[in-house]
Write an enzyme that holds these catalytic residues in place. Structure first.
Site, PDB file in Angstrom:
ATOM      1  N   GLY A 155       0.756  -1.151   0.026  1.00 23.41           N
ATOM      2  CA  GLY A 155      -0.018   0.078  -0.056  1.00 23.41           C
ATOM      3  C   GLY A 155       0.887   1.279  -0.075  1.00 23.41           C
ATOM      4  N   ARG A 156       0.674   2.280   0.806  1.00 21.74           N
ATOM      5  CA  ARG A 156       1.139   3.409   0.787  1.00 21.74           C
ATOM      6  C   ARG A 156       2.784   3.341   1.236  1.00 21.74           C
ATOM      7  NH1 ARG A 156      -4.201   5.558   2.785  1.00 21.74           N
ATOM      8  NH2 ARG A 156      -3.588   4.308   4.670  1.00 21.74           N
ATOM      9  N   ARG A 238       2.814  -3.805  12.513  1.00 18.79           N
ATOM     10  CA  ARG A 238       2.260  -4.008  13.889  1.00 18.79           C
ATOM     11  C   ARG A 238       2.789  -5.443  14.466  1.00 18.79           C
ATOM     12  NH1 ARG A 238       1.293   0.629  14.115  1.00 18.79           N
ATOM     13  NH2 ARG A 238      -0.592   1.658  14.387  1.00 18.79           N
ATOM     14  N   GLU A 267       4.604  -4.940  23.412  1.00 23.30           N
ATOM     15  CA  GLU A 267       5.211  -3.520  23.345  1.00 23.30           C
ATOM     16  C   GLU A 267       5.084  -3.054  24.759  1.00 23.30           C
ATOM     17  OE1 GLU A 267       4.649  -0.923  20.018  1.00 23.30           O
ATOM     18  OE2 GLU A 267       5.219  -2.316  18.688  1.00 23.30           O
ATOM     19  N   HIS A 286       9.583   1.244  18.211  1.00 25.02           N
ATOM     20  CA  HIS A 286       8.422   1.773  17.497  1.00 25.02           C
ATOM     21  C   HIS A 286       8.776   2.854  17.080  1.00 25.02           C
ATOM     22  CE1 HIS A 286       3.843   1.108  16.856  1.00 25.02           C
ATOM     23  NE2 HIS A 286       4.187   2.082  16.082  1.00 25.02           N
ATOM     24  N   ILE A 287       9.742   3.175  16.230  1.00 25.13           N
ATOM     25  CA  ILE A 287      10.115   4.702  15.679  1.00 25.13           C
ATOM     26  C   ILE A 287       9.779   4.874  14.420  1.00 25.13           C
ATOM     27  CG2 ILE A 287      11.945   5.069  17.457  1.00 25.13           C
ATOM     28  CD1 ILE A 287      13.902   4.685  15.243  1.00 25.13           C
ATOM     29  N   GLY A 288       9.080   4.171  13.676  1.00 22.57           N
ATOM     30  CA  GLY A 288       8.687   4.151  12.391  1.00 22.57           C
ATOM     31  C   GLY A 288       8.525   5.724  11.897  1.00 22.57           C
TER      32      GLY A 288
HETATM   33  P1  NAP Z   1      -2.313   0.974   3.334  1.00 24.23           P
HETATM   34  O1  NAP Z   1      -1.892   2.114   2.397  1.00 24.23           O
HETATM   35  O2  NAP Z   1      -3.704   0.717   3.814  1.00 24.23           O
HETATM   36  O3  NAP Z   1      -1.409  -0.328   3.057  1.00 24.23           O
HETATM   37  C1  NAP Z   1      -1.797  -1.565   3.728  1.00 24.23           C
HETATM   38  C2  NAP Z   1      -1.772  -2.595   2.725  1.00 24.23           C
HETATM   39  O4  NAP Z   1      -1.951  -3.990   3.016  1.00 24.23           O
HETATM   40  C3  NAP Z   1      -2.714  -2.576   1.441  1.00 24.23           C
HETATM   41  O5  NAP Z   1      -1.907  -2.612   0.147  1.00 24.23           O
HETATM   42  C4  NAP Z   1      -3.691  -3.647   1.596  1.00 24.23           C
HETATM   43  O6  NAP Z   1      -4.255  -3.991   0.296  1.00 24.23           O
HETATM   44  C5  NAP Z   1      -2.799  -4.701   2.388  1.00 24.23           C
HETATM   45  N1  NAP Z   1      -3.709  -5.649   3.087  1.00 24.23           N
HETATM   46  C6  NAP Z   1      -4.577  -5.341   4.163  1.00 24.23           C
HETATM   47  N2  NAP Z   1      -5.244  -6.222   4.833  1.00 24.23           N
HETATM   48  C7  NAP Z   1      -4.540  -7.462   4.136  1.00 24.23           C
HETATM   49  C8  NAP Z   1      -4.620  -8.766   4.134  1.00 24.23           C
HETATM   50  N3  NAP Z   1      -5.512  -9.260   5.039  1.00 24.23           N
HETATM   51  N4  NAP Z   1      -3.831  -9.578   3.230  1.00 24.23           N
HETATM   52  C9  NAP Z   1      -3.084  -8.905   2.527  1.00 24.23           C
HETATM   53  N5  NAP Z   1      -2.900  -7.721   2.286  1.00 24.23           N
HETATM   54  C10 NAP Z   1      -3.707  -6.918   3.066  1.00 24.23           C
HETATM   55  O7  NAP Z   1      -1.562   1.514   4.867  1.00 24.23           O
HETATM   56  P2  NAP Z   1      -0.158   2.117   5.174  1.00 24.23           P
HETATM   57  O8  NAP Z   1      -0.238   3.614   5.232  1.00 24.23           O
HETATM   58  O9  NAP Z   1       0.821   1.450   4.205  1.00 24.23           O
HETATM   59  O10 NAP Z   1       0.084   1.634   6.622  1.00 24.23           O
HETATM   60  C11 NAP Z   1       0.202   0.269   6.939  1.00 24.23           C
HETATM   61  C12 NAP Z   1       0.410  -0.026   8.278  1.00 24.23           C
HETATM   62  O11 NAP Z   1       1.663   0.255   8.691  1.00 24.23           O
HETATM   63  C13 NAP Z   1      -0.521   0.668   9.223  1.00 24.23           C
HETATM   64  O12 NAP Z   1      -1.849   0.141   9.211  1.00 24.23           O
HETATM   65  C14 NAP Z   1       0.156   0.607  10.640  1.00 24.23           C
HETATM   66  O13 NAP Z   1      -0.371  -0.599  11.303  1.00 24.23           O
HETATM   67  C15 NAP Z   1       1.914   0.459  10.240  1.00 24.23           C
HETATM   68  N6  NAP Z   1       2.374   1.776  10.695  1.00 24.23           N
HETATM   69  C16 NAP Z   1       3.440   1.631  11.447  1.00 24.23           C
HETATM   70  C17 NAP Z   1       4.419   2.666  11.684  1.00 24.23           C
HETATM   71  C18 NAP Z   1       5.372   2.602  12.773  1.00 24.23           C
HETATM   72  O14 NAP Z   1       5.617   3.261  13.419  1.00 24.23           O
HETATM   73  N7  NAP Z   1       6.271   1.359  12.793  1.00 24.23           N
HETATM   74  C19 NAP Z   1       4.046   3.871  11.369  1.00 24.23           C
HETATM   75  C20 NAP Z   1       2.984   4.064  10.299  1.00 24.23           C
HETATM   76  C21 NAP Z   1       2.224   2.864   9.954  1.00 24.23           C
HETATM   77  P3  NAP Z   1      -5.426  -4.741   0.130  1.00 24.23           P
HETATM   78  O15 NAP Z   1      -6.567  -3.989   0.763  1.00 24.23           O
HETATM   79  O16 NAP Z   1      -5.590  -5.030  -1.461  1.00 24.23           O
HETATM   80  O17 NAP Z   1      -5.134  -5.953   0.718  1.00 24.23           O
END
Ligand code: NAP
Length: 325
Positions: A155-156, A238, A267, A286-288
């Site tokens: 995704g993003r 996560r 965590e 968790h400093i993403g």
């Molecule tokens: P996003 O754009 O919604 O991307 C998530 C991707 O996961 C999408 O491409 C989605 O595609 C896929 N997906 C969702 N459920 C799925 C499943 N069951 N099986 C396979 N693929 C699946 O979200 P993002 O903005 O990239 O953020 C992603 C995650 O990163 C967040 O939810 C958050 O938990 C984590 N994050 C962590 C930090 C950190 O500090 N470490 C910071 C920011 C974000 P489909 O809908 O086509 O399945």
């Protein structure tokens, strides 16, 4: 004057945005975890909540805070929100997408390279006084040039990570989502595979899916057993997406080669966790998205959303648009 509760310190500009829009702010500045009951109590007298950190927004919370007109999360992940309950209570909730994608992908990239070269462990070896003489057969990592990056959740953030890996190392990109990402297929030549194929073919497997019932515990003993022995597992999404005991065993048994974690399960990680002393493991707290620039943008976005909710306008980054129907 109506009041907004903010559960952690945020930037002065974001606070000013809320105050200049005509709302008072209460900032909870104590650096300790807040229980749900404490949060309910703190919300009394407030009509807006800017929620920073893993606060559980569920039926119990929403039922206890009927005065709230909107909740702005300062995160893109909303796994702590029960969307069904939010819709039932007609509570608009927003998140902070896009502005943190590059910083979070940077963290995934940092971990990938650090694990490939055992960087954290090497640093600790100097502290232990183990840097004695040059041995060309010691301290050997692995290269990433021309290897295959598997992205679970393109995704993003996954897209930003794939772009960096392709640009830096010419890595081949393979991925698994529920739906195909045509932009990534066109721009990066990313190849869509099943989850099992992704496990089998990735040299580096980076996790960027949202945490849901479907993805919880997805990386367990069975998943690790399908991965390559040279594989590096990276999780910046996560911690609950991997089973940490199974990961430890997979690393100890050489089922996979290394792991880089920005998120752990649970965590915070216990300081005695054996993963912290392993050569091919790098862990961050968790400093993403934790850069000055990104946290500023996240705070501003959350502030704009809460102000919109209180003015009775649609929150620009609403995650449950159903409430406006
Ligand atoms: P996003 O754009 O919604 O991307 C998530 C991707 O996961 C999408 O491409 C989605 O595609 C896929 N997906 C969702 N459920 C799925 C499943 N069951 N099986 C396979 N693929 C699946 O979200 P993002 O903005 O990239 O953020 C992603 C995650 O990163 C967040 O939810 C958050 O938990 C984590 N994050 C962590 C930090 C950190 O500090 N470490 C910071 C920011 C974000 P489909 O809908 O086509 O399945």
């Amino acid at each position: 004057m109506e009041k907004v509760l903010i559960t952690r310190r945020i930037s002065d500009d974001a606070l000013a945005l809320i105050r200049n829009s005509g709302y008072e702010t209460t900032v909870y500045a104590e650096l300790k975890n807040i229980s749900q009951d404490e949060l309910i109590k703190m919300c009394e007298g407030h009509v807006g909540l800017l929620s920073v950190g893993p606060n559980q927004i569920d039926e119990h919370f929403l039922g206890a805070c009927p005065q709230l007109k909107g909740i702005a999360l300062m995160s893109v992940g909303y796994d702590k929100v029960d969307l069904e309950a939010a819709n039932k209570h007609r509570m608009p909730i927003s998140n902070t997408p896009d502005v943190l994608s590059e910083a979070t992908a940077d963290t995934a990239f940092l971990l990938m390279l650090s694990v490939a070269r055992n960087a954290f462990y090497m640093h600790k070896s100097i502290e232990r006084g183990e840097w004695n003489f040059f041995d060309p057969m010691q301290n050997l990592g692995q290269e990433l040039y021309g290897k295959t990056l598997g992205v679970l959740g393109l995704g993003r953030i996954g897209l930003e990570m794939a772009k960096k890996a392709k640009a830096a190392y010419g890595m081949d990109i393979i991925y698994h989502n529920r739906n195909r990402n045509e932009q990534a297929e066109k721009e990066l030549g990313a190849k869509y595979l099943s989850f099992d194929e992704l496990l089998q073919q990735s040299d580096v497997l980076t996790v960027h899916v949202n945490l849901t019932e479907e993805t919880k515990g997805l990386f367990d003993k069975s998943a690790f057993s399908k991965m390559k022995p040279n594989a590096i597992f990276i999780n910046t999404a996560r911690g609950a997406i991997h089973n940490e005991e199974d990961l430890l065993l997979a690393l100890q048994n050489g089922t996979i080669w290394g792991a880089g974690l920005d998120v752990t399960n649970p965590e915070p990680m216990d300081s005695n966790n054996p993963l912290l002393n392993m050569e091919n493991v790098c862990v961050l707290p968790h400093i993403g998205s934790a850069t000055k620039e990104t946290r500023e943008k996240m705070a501003m976005m959350a502030a704009e959303n809460i102000v919109a909710a209180l003015k009775g306008e649609r929150m620009p980054q609403v995650i449950n648009p159903e409430v406006y129907k």
